[in-house]
Design an enzyme around this catalytic site. Structure first.
Site, mmCIF file in Angstrom:
data_model
loop_
_atom_site.group_PDB
_atom_site.id
_atom_site.type_symbol
_atom_site.label_atom_id
_atom_site.label_comp_id
_atom_site.label_asym_id
_atom_site.label_seq_id
_atom_site.Cartn_x
_atom_site.Cartn_y
_atom_site.Cartn_z
ATOM 1 N N HIS A 1 -0.147 -8.567 6.983
ATOM 2 C CA HIS A 1 -0.864 -9.833 7.108
ATOM 3 C C HIS A 1 -0.073 -10.878 7.903
ATOM 4 C CE1 HIS A 1 1.408 -11.053 3.349
ATOM 5 N NE2 HIS A 1 1.419 -12.206 4.003
ATOM 6 N N ASP B 1 -0.247 -3.169 3.278
ATOM 7 C CA ASP B 1 0.263 -4.459 3.756
ATOM 8 C C ASP B 1 1.651 -4.318 4.370
ATOM 9 O OD1 ASP B 1 0.092 -7.120 4.382
ATOM 10 O OD2 ASP B 1 0.752 -7.834 2.432
ATOM 11 N N SER C 1 6.863 -13.774 3.085
ATOM 12 C CA SER C 1 6.154 -12.500 3.248
ATOM 13 C C SER C 1 6.866 -11.597 4.248
ATOM 14 C CB SER C 1 4.726 -12.741 3.732
ATOM 15 O OG SER C 1 3.960 -13.375 2.744
#
Length: 372
Positions: free
Chosen positions: A111, A141, A219
């Site tokens: 993402h 992911d 992230s």
């Protein structure tokens, strides 16, 4: 004469004892100063104050060694102005990543780079490199980027197993929250076996939950154990406000270890396949069925060769439902996402027992898996 000989022998024995004792002490020193796997490759660049306690020194060393392995990722979109037709590059997001090997492969979340036209990777020394996308796995992911940088700058993080983690175990998270690069947070493993949703709509299972502060920008950064080894990739937070609320999630290292080599080699995860198309979950639910309803079967594919039945219209135009998959091996299938996760445990060419519901009865069918 004998007395002199005894004195000489005594002196020799004392001397031998002294040298043996010194050697033993030196050996002890070497053992107590043995470095962790990650420290054996790199020297600690800072001189630690003597006022720090043992725990602080250990934490600082782990950060100083791991920090050069963590990178800051910025992405942008290329758009054309509707009126002037001029092309503009617009910043689209930021995230974290880390080196997987000394060939320039950088691991991050899918993402972080999703939909981006361009990505740049900034290293610990603030040098920036253009990155190319090598492969992506939206359902996990995870994504792999590659940069062309001097090998001395490429410091991979040692990867540990994640199947033996324990709740309460200390962890470290390094990343770039809100664009603030090289940020260290610490905490513990709060829970194991969590499940979160991926961009592909497929659940990611066995996720690590931690209370180490993870914020937007973290992230793709690494979650490390107390030895500085990778145990997870930070991927998401649970927060009503969008900021840290004490719950963060990491993709376990065991998943990363099998997904990343596939992405580097093929650009995507090479999955074993049954060669089928499934009905939308809403259709299955509306029909009151539990399992994965087969809409179509690929000609000459695994399921077709095994005699698994698709949904068809008969000669009168009536719909005849195909087989409903109930289990793969001993793992029950309640929806299509369960089927995808169940097949991950097998390899192409392996035989599996597929339990299906067909016209009021359950059947067990042996299927040899193809590669998708």
């Amino acid at each position: 004469m004998n007395k002199i000989i005894r004195i000489i022998l005594s002196i020799l024995l004392i001397g031998i004892g002294f040298f043996v004792g010194t050697s033993w002490n030196n050996t002890d020193t070497i053992i107590t100063e043995k470095k962790s796997p990650i420290e054996q490759n790199y020297t600690i660049p800072v001189e630690l104050p003597t006022s720090l306690n043992t725990a602080e020194k250990s934490l600082i060393k782990r950060f100083e060694v791991a920090a050069p392995s963590v990178v800051f990722i910025t992405t942008s979109l290329v758009k054309r102005d509707y009126w002037t037709r001029n092309v503009h590059e617009i910043p689209s997001g930021t995230g974290s990543g880390f080196f997987w090997d000394n060939k320039g492969h950088v691991i991050t979340n899918y993402h972080v780079v999703k939909g981006a036209s361009r990505a740049e990777v900034t290293l610990n020394d603030q040098t920036t490199y253009n990155a190319t996308l090598v492969g992506a796995a939206p359902e996990k992911d995870l994504a792999v980027l590659k940069i062309d940088a001097p090998e001395k700058m490429l410091r991979p993080i040692p990867v540990a197993k994640s199947n033996n983690l324990l709740v309460g175990q200390s962890v470290l998270a390094i990343g770039n929250p809100f664009g603030l690069d090289q940020t260290l947070t610490t905490g513990i493993i709060s829970a194991l076996g969590r499940e979160i949703n991926s961009d592909a709509g497929v659940p990611i299972r066995d996720v690590i939950q931690t209370d180490a502060a993870i914020n937007p920008g973290n992230s793709g950064g690494p979650l490390l154990n107390s030895s500085g080894q990778l145990i997870g990739v930070n991927t998401a937070i649970y927060s009503p406000s969008g900021a840290y609320a004490g719950i963060g999630f990491s993709i376990p290292a065991d998943v990363v270890s099998w997904v990343v080599p596939e992405l580097i080699k093929y650009g995507k995860v090479q999955r074993p396949s049954l060669g089928i198309e499934l009905a939308n979950p809403s259709v299955t639910e509306r029909l009151g069925l539990t399992g994965a309803l087969i809409i179509d079967v690929l000609k000459d594919g695994s399921a077709d060769r095994a005699g698994i039945q698709p949904t068809i219209r008969d000669e009168y135009g009536r719909i005849r439902l195909g087989d409903v998959i109930l289990a793969i091996g001993e793992e029950k299938i309640k929806a299509g996402s369960d089927l995808i996760l169940a097949l991950e445990k097998y390899k192409a060419g392996e035989s599996v027992i597929v339990k299906v519901f067909r016209e009021g009865e359950e059947l067990a069918i042996e299927v040899v898996l193809d590669r998708f």
